[in-house]
Scaffold this active site. Structure first.
Site, short mmCIF file in Angstrom:
data_model
loop_
_atom_site.label_atom_id
_atom_site.label_comp_id
_atom_site.label_asym_id
_atom_site.label_seq_id
_atom_site.Cartn_x
_atom_site.Cartn_y
_atom_site.Cartn_z
N GLY B 343 5.46 -22.72 66.45
CA GLY B 343 5.86 -22.33 67.82
C GLY B 343 7.36 -22.08 67.87
O GLY B 343 7.82 -21.14 68.52
N TRP B 346 8.07 -18.85 66.16
CA TRP B 346 7.65 -17.72 67.00
C TRP B 346 8.82 -17.25 67.87
O TRP B 346 8.99 -16.06 68.13
CB TRP B 346 6.48 -18.14 67.89
CG TRP B 346 6.02 -17.08 68.85
CD1 TRP B 346 5.13 -16.09 68.61
CD2 TRP B 346 6.45 -16.89 70.21
NE1 TRP B 346 4.97 -15.31 69.72
CE2 TRP B 346 5.77 -15.78 70.72
CE3 TRP B 346 7.35 -17.56 71.04
CZ2 TRP B 346 5.94 -15.31 72.01
CZ3 TRP B 346 7.53 -17.10 72.34
CH2 TRP B 346 6.83 -15.98 72.81
N HIS B 347 9.64 -18.24 68.34
CA HIS B 347 10.74 -17.88 69.24
C HIS B 347 11.82 -17.09 68.52
O HIS B 347 12.54 -16.32 69.16
CB HIS B 347 11.34 -19.13 69.87
CG HIS B 347 10.50 -19.68 70.98
ND1 HIS B 347 9.46 -20.54 70.75
CD2 HIS B 347 10.52 -19.45 72.31
CE1 HIS B 347 8.89 -20.83 71.91
NE2 HIS B 347 9.50 -20.18 72.87
N GLY B 348 11.99 -17.29 67.25
CA GLY B 348 13.03 -16.54 66.56
C GLY B 348 13.16 -16.95 65.12
O GLY B 348 12.72 -18.05 64.73
N PHE B 499 12.67 -12.38 71.87
CA PHE B 499 11.60 -13.03 71.12
C PHE B 499 10.43 -12.07 70.96
O PHE B 499 9.43 -12.41 70.44
CB PHE B 499 11.15 -14.32 71.79
CG PHE B 499 12.30 -15.26 72.06
CD1 PHE B 499 13.32 -15.38 71.13
CD2 PHE B 499 12.36 -15.99 73.22
CE1 PHE B 499 14.39 -16.22 71.38
CE2 PHE B 499 13.43 -16.84 73.46
CZ PHE B 499 14.44 -16.95 72.55
#
Lengths: 111, 499
Positions: B343, B346-348, B499
């Site tokens: 997770g 996923w953001h960066g 993102f």
């Protein structure tokens, strides 16, 4: 989807009745609930009024922003569109609410 | 195209007109809506709009094939192989654009450098030459806006069709409209196929009642949060302090962290609000994405209130397939940690996002363990008292604030400087300069905007609905003028665009 709703629903008070959920503990929108709605015709009317009034109140500012666009055909088009609108709304004084708000609060806030 | 701009206002007006004018011509209407969505995305890059279209084509074709194979009772292994292929294709596309630079520059070369040094000068020179060739190529990779969001939507669609939880869309056009629908295309909410595809297939009719007052409140609330609150907090508190933490005293850094916590909430929830409101005016319904997250009393509760469409996606397509909590305590903790690590990623593509995910995963694991020892706080008997709940809220707000330092820092050094600055409490460089009336008021207003989440304004919506359409429209325009007057010139892009 939101399991929190179920957790909240399980919580009961001393009398065994579900606790009232208020403020930050209020439940999520329930798609099953009846919601206030409008027929499409009314929405058209509301949205048209919204656009016209918003344009009237902000035409002068919009024109100033258009003048700051980079030179080119896009700028020329938008300036040509917004200039007469800005002239009319300024003559009628419709630009004053936004100008006053910007001068008294907006400028101080964004200094 | 950004939501809080004049261009979007004109664009939305035209889409609204066309969408409802074509209500008696469903096919033309679907084509119109898809063209509008592609124009919205193509306004930024036409090449990536075509890529989005290609993604829709391939994913729908695979979903159809999976369904036909199931109907023909094909062996499960061949269906699984096809699913693996399409999942790998989607993740490969996401990985190429999002993680190539990180993997090469932050993982591969730092690993190779000591190896090269140990081998000798020849190896070092070879490595330097390789870097000189690869870095310019990497810098040319542009991340398509919203790729993380539409990839996750496409994945949920093919996985749900594979699991036979949802049928494939009736036509490619319906699926393309689901994947590319402009209100939620670039920053969510991540709407499931089971929710939006049927709406795209049916298309709302002219007689369908529209939640106009709710839509207007959501759009105006979103604009207020973004233009007035988030922009102000970013430019006056968060951005300068995160850029030069060594220039500020401990209390100022602390205030900047609070400001960033409020800024990211106002920024991201604003996008969701405007997306949900715009979709409502076109007759579509999205699920809620936020529910007063800073009122959470535990971190688990926080994740049930913050970016709910992502947390439920991670739960259904990652945590549960990994085994969830069904394979023993130890495995549950590993699954939690893995889910949040991914997770975070996923953001960066940065170490700070991985650390952020690891922190949340570890804290949730610890929270779960403590709850287990205490006998389960989810039961009615375990409900905290009012004081306990408020203490929990304050504690969790600070836990989340701590994690935002990692999230916003960008580099581990910045996050470390921020933490050291708070710990030092008073810097030799500057006095306390930021704790003034206006910054505090803006932080409090930002926190108070959480009252717009959920159904907290239920009774007021009923009242608004009783107003004539022209009055509500005029009032909305007046509120918009106030918001524009209070905001700065120009609007920064939404945080979640990256993102």
């Amino acid at each position: 989807m939101n399991t929190n709703r179920h957790n909240l629903a399980q919580k009961t008070g001393p009398n065994g009745r579900p606790l009232e959920r208020r403020g930050v503990d209020a439940p999520l929108p329930d798609p099953e609930l009846h919601r206030p709605t409008w027929p499409l015709k009314q929405v058209w009317g509301g949205l048209l009024t919204f656009y016209l009034v918003a344009l009237a109140l902000n035409a002068a500012s919009l024109h100033r922003n258009n003048e700051h666009m980079p030179y080119g055909p896009v700028r020329s088009f938008w300036v040509a569109v917004s200039a007469p609108l800005a002239r009319v709304t300024t003559a009628v004084g419709l630009d004053r609410p936004r100008a006053t708000l910007t001068r008294t609060i907006g400028d101080a806030l964004n200094r | 195209m950004l939501f809080p701009t004049t261009v979007f206002a004109f664009f939305f007006g035209l889409v609204f007109l066309g969408h409802w004018a074509l209500a008696r011509h469903p096919r033309a209407r679907k084509v119109f809506l898809l063209c509008a969505s592609l124009f919205f995305y193509g306004f930024w890059s036409w090449k990536f709009a075509l890529m989005l279209l290609g993604s829709a084509l391939v994913n729908h074709a695979v979903a159809l094939r999976l369904e036909r194979m199931a109907e023909a009772s094909a062996p499960p292994r061949s269906r699984r192989r096809l699913l693996t292929l399409i999942v790998a294709l989607n993740l490969g596309l996401l990985g190429f654009f999002k993680y190539t630079g990180f993997l090469v520059a932050d993982v591969l070369f730092p690993l190779l450098r000591p190896i090269g040094a140990a081998i000798g000068p020849e190896a070092v020179w070879a490595l330097v030459r390789a870097q000189e060739e690869i870095y310019p190529w990497i810098s040319r990779i542009v991340l398509p806006v919203g790729i993380s969001f539409f990839t996750f939507q496409a994945l949920s669609y093919v996985v749900d069709v594979y699991r036979r939880r949802t049928p494939p869309a009736q036509s490619w056009l319906d699926f393309a409209n689901y994947l590319a629908f402009f209100p939620q295309l670039v920053a969510g909410p991540i709407v499931r196929a089971a929710n939006l595809v049927p709406q795209m297939e049916r298309m709302p009719g002219r007689t369908a009642p529209i939640e106009a007052s709710r839509a207007m409140v959501l759009i105006l609330a979103g604009l207020f949060k973004k233009i007035v609150v988030a922009n102000w907090l970013a430019s006056h508190l968060a951005d300068p302090v995160f850029a030069w933490p060594e220039m500020y005293s401990g209390p100022d850094i602390l205030l900047a962290v609070y400001a960033y916590a409020v800024q990211i909430y106002c920024d991201f929830s604003a996008y969701s609000d405007i997306a949900i409101g715009s979709a409502l005016l076109l007759g579509f319904h999205f699920p809620a994405n936020f529910n007063a997250p800073y009122a959470a009393t535990t971190l688990q509760d926080f994740w049930r209130r913050w970016h709910m469409s992502l947390s439920s996606w991670l739960r259904d397509y990652l945590y549960i397939p990994l085994g969830g909590s069904q394979r023993g305590v130890g495995r549950t903790y590993v699954n939690l940690l893995l889910t949040f690590l991914l997770g975070g990623l996923w953001h960066g593509a940065a170490w700070t996002f991985l650390l952020w995910g690891a922190f949340h995963g570890l804290y949730l694991t610890a929270e779960r363990a403590v709850r287990g020892w205490l006998g389960g706080a989810d039961s009615a008997a375990g409900m905290p008292s009012k004081v306990g709940a408020w203490l929990g809220r304050i504690w969790i707000f600070h836990v989340v604030c701590f994690s935002w330092i990692l999230f916003r820092g960008g580099k581990v050094e910045t996050a470390s400087a921020m933490l050291q600055g708070i710990g030092a409490w008073r810097s030799s460089v500057a006095d306390i300069t930021l704790w003034a009336r206006v910054p505090l008021i803006m932080v409090i207003i930002g926190l108070a905007t959480q009252l717009f989440d959920g159904d907290r304004l239920w009774t007021h919506l009923h009242r608004l609905n009783s107003l004539p359409a022209w009055a509500l429209g005029a009032a909305g325009a007046a509120v918009l003028t106030i918001i524009l007057a209070l905001g700065p010139e120009g609007v920064a892009p939404f945080i979640y665009f990256q993102f």
